[in-house]
Scaffold this motif. Structure first.
Motif, mmCIF file in Angstrom:
data_model
loop_
_atom_site.group_PDB
_atom_site.id
_atom_site.type_symbol
_atom_site.label_atom_id
_atom_site.label_comp_id
_atom_site.label_asym_id
_atom_site.label_seq_id
_atom_site.Cartn_x
_atom_site.Cartn_y
_atom_site.Cartn_z
ATOM 1 N N THR A 8 0.910 -1.082 -0.086
ATOM 2 C CA THR A 8 -0.018 -0.017 0.126
ATOM 3 C C THR A 8 0.881 1.272 0.184
ATOM 4 O O THR A 8 0.288 2.349 -0.090
ATOM 5 C CB THR A 8 -1.066 0.076 1.195
ATOM 6 N N ASN A 9 2.266 1.044 -0.199
ATOM 7 C CA ASN A 9 3.223 2.087 -0.045
ATOM 8 C C ASN A 9 3.226 3.038 -1.264
ATOM 9 O O ASN A 9 3.487 2.292 -2.339
ATOM 10 C CB ASN A 9 4.482 1.593 0.467
ATOM 11 N N HIS A 10 2.758 4.108 -1.128
ATOM 12 C CA HIS A 10 2.695 4.986 -2.484
ATOM 13 C C HIS A 10 3.904 5.341 -3.181
ATOM 14 O O HIS A 10 4.070 4.918 -4.554
ATOM 15 C CB HIS A 10 2.233 6.470 -2.157
ATOM 16 N N ASP A 11 5.302 5.257 -2.276
ATOM 17 C CA ASP A 11 6.504 5.304 -3.090
ATOM 18 C C ASP A 11 6.956 3.977 -3.788
ATOM 19 O O ASP A 11 7.561 4.154 -4.938
ATOM 20 C CB ASP A 11 7.589 5.792 -1.978
ATOM 21 N N ASP A 60 -6.483 5.360 -1.929
ATOM 22 C CA ASP A 60 -6.762 5.362 -0.472
ATOM 23 C C ASP A 60 -8.379 5.368 -0.461
ATOM 24 O O ASP A 60 -8.632 4.813 0.483
ATOM 25 C CB ASP A 60 -6.191 6.537 0.130
ATOM 26 N N ASP A 61 -8.895 6.294 -1.165
ATOM 27 C CA ASP A 61 -10.393 6.306 -1.059
ATOM 28 C C ASP A 61 -11.019 4.802 -1.042
ATOM 29 O O ASP A 61 -12.284 4.754 -0.290
ATOM 30 C CB ASP A 61 -11.085 6.987 -1.750
ATOM 31 N N ASN A 62 -10.410 3.970 -1.847
ATOM 32 C CA ASN A 62 -11.031 2.762 -2.319
ATOM 33 C C ASN A 62 -10.622 1.765 -1.402
ATOM 34 O O ASN A 62 -10.669 0.601 -1.782
ATOM 35 C CB ASN A 62 -11.324 2.391 -3.646
ATOM 36 N N ASP A 63 -9.728 2.116 -0.503
ATOM 37 C CA ASP A 63 -8.969 0.875 0.389
ATOM 38 C C ASP A 63 -8.238 -0.195 -0.378
ATOM 39 O O ASP A 63 -8.590 -1.346 -0.131
ATOM 40 C CB ASP A 63 -10.086 0.615 1.543
ATOM 41 N N LYS A 82 -2.082 -5.513 -10.386
ATOM 42 C CA LYS A 82 -3.793 -5.498 -10.107
ATOM 43 C C LYS A 82 -3.931 -4.789 -8.971
ATOM 44 O O LYS A 82 -3.184 -4.878 -7.757
ATOM 45 C CB LYS A 82 -4.125 -7.072 -9.739
ATOM 46 N N PHE A 83 -5.087 -4.161 -8.832
ATOM 47 C CA PHE A 83 -5.534 -3.694 -7.579
ATOM 48 C C PHE A 83 -6.633 -4.243 -6.885
ATOM 49 O O PHE A 83 -7.499 -4.816 -7.548
ATOM 50 C CB PHE A 83 -5.962 -2.202 -7.857
ATOM 51 N N ASP A 85 -8.802 -5.293 -2.975
ATOM 52 C CA ASP A 85 -9.266 -4.729 -1.829
ATOM 53 C C ASP A 85 -8.525 -5.033 -0.748
ATOM 54 O O ASP A 85 -7.935 -6.316 -0.559
ATOM 55 C CB ASP A 85 -10.807 -5.544 -1.648
ATOM 56 N N ARG A 86 -8.009 -4.331 0.259
ATOM 57 C CA ARG A 86 -7.114 -4.205 1.475
ATOM 58 C C ARG A 86 -7.758 -5.541 2.258
ATOM 59 O O ARG A 86 -7.119 -6.218 3.050
ATOM 60 C CB ARG A 86 -6.908 -3.106 2.034
ATOM 61 N N LYS A 87 -9.026 -5.369 2.370
ATOM 62 C CA LYS A 87 -9.920 -6.298 3.243
ATOM 63 C C LYS A 87 -10.033 -7.708 2.797
ATOM 64 O O LYS A 87 -9.784 -8.631 3.691
ATOM 65 C CB LYS A 87 -11.365 -5.635 3.888
ATOM 66 N N ASN A 88 -10.114 -8.011 1.633
ATOM 67 C CA ASN A 88 -10.394 -9.102 1.061
ATOM 68 C C ASN A 88 -9.294 -10.066 0.168
ATOM 69 O O ASN A 88 -9.476 -10.821 -0.360
ATOM 70 C CB ASN A 88 -11.723 -9.288 0.439
ATOM 71 N N GLY A 89 -8.181 -9.038 0.028
ATOM 72 C CA GLY A 89 -7.323 -9.383 -0.989
ATOM 73 C C GLY A 89 -6.345 -10.072 -0.429
ATOM 74 O O GLY A 89 -5.417 -10.144 0.155
#
Length: 89
Positions: A8-11, A60-63, A82-83, A85-89
């Motif tokens: 999730t690190n932007h850099d 970030d808005d879509n977690d 691929k993007f 979901d933080r909760k389900n991925g």
């Protein structure tokens, strides 16, 4: 065998994309934001270039988390991403 990673690190995301010639993009949907993509320059009519700030705001808005590979099974730079979901991925 190539290994997938997540971050999730932007850099890290920006560095990974730029190392492969990628730029932030979005496929606009109804409502706010859109579907995030990394544009590697292949023609895709629906891709809209955006700035990294907007890209990470939507991220970030879509977690979301970024799923990616550094190398292919043959040891070359991979563009797989691929993007998820933080909760389900």
């Amino acid at each position: 065998m190539s290994e997938s990673k997540t971050t999730t690190n932007h850099d890290e995301i920006r560095q990974w994309a730029e190392d492969r010639g990628g730029r932030p993009a979005v496929v606009r949907t109804k409502g706010e934001g859109g579907i995030l993509r990394i544009d590697f320059g292949e023609p895709e009519e629906e891709l809209e270039p955006i700035e990294w700030d907007e890209f990470f705001r939507i991220f970030d808005d879509n977690d979301l988390r970024f799923l990616y590979q550094d190398e292919t099974g043959g040891g070359k730079n991979s563009r797989f991403n691929k993007f998820i979901d933080r909760k389900n991925g």
